[in-house]
Design a protein around this motif. Structure first.
Motif, mmCIF file in Angstrom:
data_model
loop_
_atom_site.group_PDB
_atom_site.id
_atom_site.type_symbol
_atom_site.label_atom_id
_atom_site.label_comp_id
_atom_site.label_asym_id
_atom_site.label_seq_id
_atom_site.Cartn_x
_atom_site.Cartn_y
_atom_site.Cartn_z
ATOM 1 N N LEU A 1 -8.064 -42.577 44.311
ATOM 2 C CA LEU A 1 -7.798 -43.942 43.863
ATOM 3 C C LEU A 1 -6.414 -44.382 44.308
ATOM 4 C CD1 LEU A 1 -9.192 -43.560 40.236
ATOM 5 C CD2 LEU A 1 -10.332 -44.676 42.157
ATOM 6 N N SER A 2 -6.276 -45.606 44.718
ATOM 7 C CA SER A 2 -5.001 -46.151 45.184
ATOM 8 C C SER A 2 -4.139 -46.591 44.008
ATOM 9 C CB SER A 2 -5.250 -47.336 46.118
ATOM 10 O OG SER A 2 -6.089 -46.989 47.187
ATOM 11 N N GLY A 3 -2.834 -46.666 44.294
ATOM 12 C CA GLY A 3 -1.899 -47.207 43.311
ATOM 13 C C GLY A 3 -1.705 -46.313 42.108
ATOM 14 N N MET A 4 -1.599 -46.944 40.939
ATOM 15 C CA MET A 4 -1.378 -46.241 39.682
ATOM 16 C C MET A 4 -2.488 -46.645 38.707
ATOM 17 S SD MET A 4 0.879 -43.972 38.678
ATOM 18 C CE MET A 4 2.334 -44.314 39.697
ATOM 19 N N PRO A 5 -3.715 -46.135 38.913
ATOM 20 C CA PRO A 5 -4.858 -46.578 38.105
ATOM 21 C C PRO A 5 -4.820 -45.999 36.694
ATOM 22 C CG PRO A 5 -5.525 -44.804 39.545
ATOM 23 C CD PRO A 5 -4.097 -45.114 39.906
ATOM 24 N N ASP A 6 -5.376 -46.762 35.765
ATOM 25 C CA ASP A 6 -5.514 -46.321 34.378
ATOM 26 C C ASP A 6 -7.003 -46.160 34.098
ATOM 27 O OD1 ASP A 6 -5.344 -45.847 31.646
ATOM 28 O OD2 ASP A 6 -3.551 -47.088 31.469
ATOM 29 N N LEU A 7 -7.432 -44.936 33.781
ATOM 30 C CA LEU A 7 -8.846 -44.652 33.590
ATOM 31 C C LEU A 7 -9.179 -44.527 32.107
ATOM 32 C CD1 LEU A 7 -8.459 -43.963 36.626
ATOM 33 C CD2 LEU A 7 -10.176 -42.172 36.323
ATOM 34 N N LYS A 8 -10.358 -44.986 31.761
ATOM 35 C CA LYS A 8 -10.848 -44.892 30.390
ATOM 36 C C LYS A 8 -12.220 -44.236 30.431
ATOM 37 C CE LYS A 8 -10.163 -48.360 27.643
ATOM 38 N NZ LYS A 8 -10.289 -49.700 26.984
ATOM 39 N N TYR B 1 -15.611 -46.843 42.606
ATOM 40 C CA TYR B 1 -16.943 -46.267 42.573
ATOM 41 C C TYR B 1 -16.888 -44.910 41.868
ATOM 42 C CZ TYR B 1 -17.613 -49.802 46.157
ATOM 43 O OH TYR B 1 -17.656 -50.985 46.846
ATOM 44 N N PRO B 2 -17.078 -44.914 40.534
ATOM 45 C CA PRO B 2 -17.078 -43.636 39.806
ATOM 46 C C PRO B 2 -18.442 -42.951 39.878
ATOM 47 C CG PRO B 2 -17.129 -45.471 38.259
ATOM 48 C CD PRO B 2 -17.129 -46.070 39.625
ATOM 49 N N TRP B 3 -18.433 -41.631 40.025
ATOM 50 C CA TRP B 3 -19.650 -40.831 40.083
ATOM 51 C C TRP B 3 -19.556 -39.720 39.054
ATOM 52 C CZ3 TRP B 3 -23.562 -42.040 43.593
ATOM 53 C CH2 TRP B 3 -23.225 -42.987 44.575
ATOM 54 N N VAL B 4 -20.674 -39.419 38.395
ATOM 55 C CA VAL B 4 -20.714 -38.378 37.368
ATOM 56 C C VAL B 4 -21.816 -37.389 37.703
ATOM 57 C CG1 VAL B 4 -21.041 -37.866 34.922
ATOM 58 C CG2 VAL B 4 -19.849 -39.942 35.605
ATOM 59 N N ARG B 5 -21.511 -36.096 37.565
ATOM 60 C CA ARG B 5 -22.491 -35.048 37.828
ATOM 61 C C ARG B 5 -22.440 -34.023 36.695
ATOM 62 N NH1 ARG B 5 -21.903 -31.516 43.255
ATOM 63 N NH2 ARG B 5 -19.873 -31.182 42.269
ATOM 64 N N TYR B 6 -23.620 -33.557 36.258
ATOM 65 C CA TYR B 6 -23.719 -32.563 35.195
ATOM 66 C C TYR B 6 -24.253 -31.257 35.774
ATOM 67 C CZ TYR B 6 -23.581 -36.797 32.313
ATOM 68 O OH TYR B 6 -23.236 -37.994 31.753
ATOM 69 N N ILE B 7 -23.659 -30.143 35.380
ATOM 70 C CA ILE B 7 -24.097 -28.829 35.863
ATOM 71 C C ILE B 7 -24.019 -27.836 34.711
ATOM 72 C CG2 ILE B 7 -23.671 -26.936 37.478
ATOM 73 C CD1 ILE B 7 -22.304 -28.936 39.333
ATOM 74 N N THR B 8 -25.089 -27.075 34.509
ATOM 75 C CA THR B 8 -25.072 -25.934 33.592
ATOM 76 C C THR B 8 -25.287 -24.680 34.415
ATOM 77 O OG1 THR B 8 -25.852 -27.152 31.657
ATOM 78 C CG2 THR B 8 -26.269 -24.803 31.692
ATOM 79 N N TYR C 1 -6.005 -45.590 49.512
ATOM 80 C CA TYR C 1 -7.286 -45.138 50.058
ATOM 81 C C TYR C 1 -8.076 -46.357 50.514
ATOM 82 C CZ TYR C 1 -6.612 -40.468 48.072
ATOM 83 O OH TYR C 1 -6.140 -39.221 47.770
ATOM 84 N N LYS C 2 -8.839 -46.203 51.602
ATOM 85 C CA LYS C 2 -9.689 -47.294 52.075
ATOM 86 C C LYS C 2 -10.843 -47.535 51.105
ATOM 87 C CE LYS C 2 -8.742 -46.767 57.016
ATOM 88 N NZ LYS C 2 -9.333 -46.500 58.359
ATOM 89 N N LYS C 3 -11.399 -46.442 50.582
ATOM 90 C CA LYS C 3 -12.479 -46.527 49.610
ATOM 91 C C LYS C 3 -12.054 -45.807 48.347
ATOM 92 C CE LYS C 3 -17.451 -45.729 49.087
ATOM 93 N NZ LYS C 3 -18.669 -45.154 49.712
ATOM 94 N N ASN C 4 -12.021 -46.527 47.251
ATOM 95 C CA ASN C 4 -11.528 -45.959 45.992
ATOM 96 C C ASN C 4 -12.685 -45.369 45.198
ATOM 97 O OD1 ASN C 4 -8.515 -46.823 45.766
ATOM 98 N ND2 ASN C 4 -9.598 -48.637 46.512
#
Length: 469
Positions: free
Chosen positions: A211-218, A450-457, A173-176
């Motif tokens: 995300l490009s490649g083989m990313p490991d997320l925590k 660039y991680p983004w988080v959103r909350y919805i109820t 991806y150009k932008k991860n």
């Protein structure tokens, strides 16, 4: 382990079957229709597991089909079998669109291919549709077969032979970016006086991975008592993990606070949240979560559900309605409704819909209201009050009058249907779950993400107010 998988019609007769083990006869599935018919005659409720001559029939129903798994082992994990059957239907829906008797008869070849790849010797293997579609393709109800020449033959992607079978290599991806949505649906049953009879929170953590490649997320989630029963220790890990946290872009201005690092005993005493169910995507390392309260995973590409949970805990109504219905001389009915947003003033409930039932023979409606819009929905025998934006602490009212046939012999109309409410509240979770950090690491490419988080109820399928009478 499963001995065979069978597809049966609405009467229990076999349409298609795939045998994985030799511990059951080919005719075993023929007894399913007889067992089903016998139980339906004896009781209106048929259990999802039947036993006959040492063979266990575990099945689910979808449209006009029964999908049946046969096994002889008492040690078979029933929940795993039912999960696989539902996943099988989900995968088939991607290929056939409508999974029903006619589509089963028209697509034997594709279904056998899927059954062969998704399960081996009765053990689930590959359940990711994206991976299966790389070498099992179909067009117009026919499987597109590869050329007979070896160089053109369709081969399983290399990822299937690796430990990470849900993600192929070489993604770029150009932008991860990684998008994280925490969506909590509230189911609640209330009386007309405001007493809460039943309430539950159904939560989902949805991820969109670009995300490009083989990313490991925590992923670090605060412990508000939600996961405490699964953990042996929380105090040491809460402090050590804060040093590794990455900044998380969130559409909410306030930054989530880290866990206070209570020990296990105090956490259980102070928590009034009881976890009923917790499910993870297969990419999550369960041992890491149980030991360190950290969710680590290599994500599939695109959209997927990382985890889901269910909480049964007393909560107050977020959107409350006081509905009063008066019938006058059996010729007209008046409805008064007062709605209140019982949420924080800085929160806003969007797209609020209040569906109020009316007598089946009501007609000629007229309305008065202070906010939103109201319309009569005759096909549902109800009136629908819509409020596009409902700020916390605000209160609105409406009144409606409808005519009734004037016949003295008729009894007073009774409304047995409840009031149904729908809403959506962004930047808010009822359970208190919050993301402390989301760290992305790709050892080879070392890119910035660039991680983004959103909350919805939001309201669930059953957010209702029971009317008196």
């Amino acid at each position: 382990m499963v001995s065979s998988i069978s597809f049966c019609d609405s009467k229990g007769k076999q349409l298609l079957s795939r045998k994985y083990r030799d511990d059951i006869p080919l005719t075993a599935i023929d007894n399913f229709a007889t067992l089903l018919m016998k139980l339906e005659e004896e009781s209106s409720v048929v259990p999802p597991c039947l036993t006959h001559n040492g063979i266990h029939y575990l099945f689910i129903q979808h449209n006009d089909l029964y999908i049946v798994a046969l096994t002889t082992s008492l040690s078979t994990n029933a929940s795993q079998v039912f999960t696989f059957l539902h996943k099988l239907v989900e995968v088939m829906s991607e290929y056939l669109k409508d999974v029903e008797e006619e589509s089963i008869r028209d697509n034997f070849v594709i279904i056998y291919e899927l059954l062969d790849e998704m399960m081996d010797y009765g053990i689930p293997q590959i359940t990711e549709t994206k991976m299966l579609k790389q070498y099992i393709t179909q067009k117009s109800f026919k499987l597109v077969k590869a050329a007979k020449k070896k160089r053109n033959a369709a081969r399983p992607p290399q990822a299937l032979t690796n430990s990470v079978s849900w993600r192929p290599e070489g993604i770029k991806y150009k932008k991860n970016e990684a998008f994280l949505d925490i969506v909590e649906s509230i189911n609640m049953l209330m009386t007309q006086q405001g007493q809460v009879l039943r309430s539950e929170i159904i939560g989902e953590v949805k991820v969109r991975s670009r995300l490009s490649g083989m990313p490991d997320l925590k992923l670090g989630i605060n412990d508000k008592g939600i996961f405490s029963k699964y953990l042996e220790s929380t105090s040491s890990n809460s402090n050590s993990n804060d040093d590794n946290s990455n900044e998380v872009n969130s559409s909410k201005s306030s930054t989530p606070q880290p866990s206070t690092g209570q020990d296990e005993g105090s956490s259980r005493k102070t928590s009034n949240v009881e976890l009923e169910d917790l499910k993870f995507h297969q990419c999550v390392r369960l041992s890491k979560f149980e030991n360190e309260k950290i969710i680590t995973f290599i994500p599939p590409d695109g959209n997927f559900e990382l985890m889901s949970y269910r909480l049964t805990t007393p909560i107050k109504p977020l959107i409350w309605c006081d509905v009063n219905i008066h019938v006058h001389s059996k010729s007209r009915v008046e409805i008064h409704c007062r709605a209140k947003a019982q949420i924080k003033k800085k929160s806003i409930a969007n797209n609020v819909e209040i569906l109020i039932p009316v007598p089946d023979d009501a007609d000629t409606p007229s309305f008065r209201y202070s906010h939103g819009s109201i319309k009569w929905v005759p096909e549902k025998n109800a009136i629908l009050w819509k409020i596009r934006s409902f700020a916390g602490g605000k209160e609105y009212s409406m009144a409606a009058q409808l005519g009734l046939p004037s016949i003295d012999d008729n009894e007073k109309p009774k409304l047995k249907r409840p009031v149904q409410i729908k809403f959506q509240i962004p930047y808010f979770t009822t359970s208190g779950i919050q993301v402390r950090y989301l760290k992305v690491n790709e050892p080879k490419l070392q890119y910035k993400s660039y991680p983004w988080v959103r909350y919805i109820t939001q309201s669930g399928d059953d957010y209702t107010i029971r009317l008196n009478g």
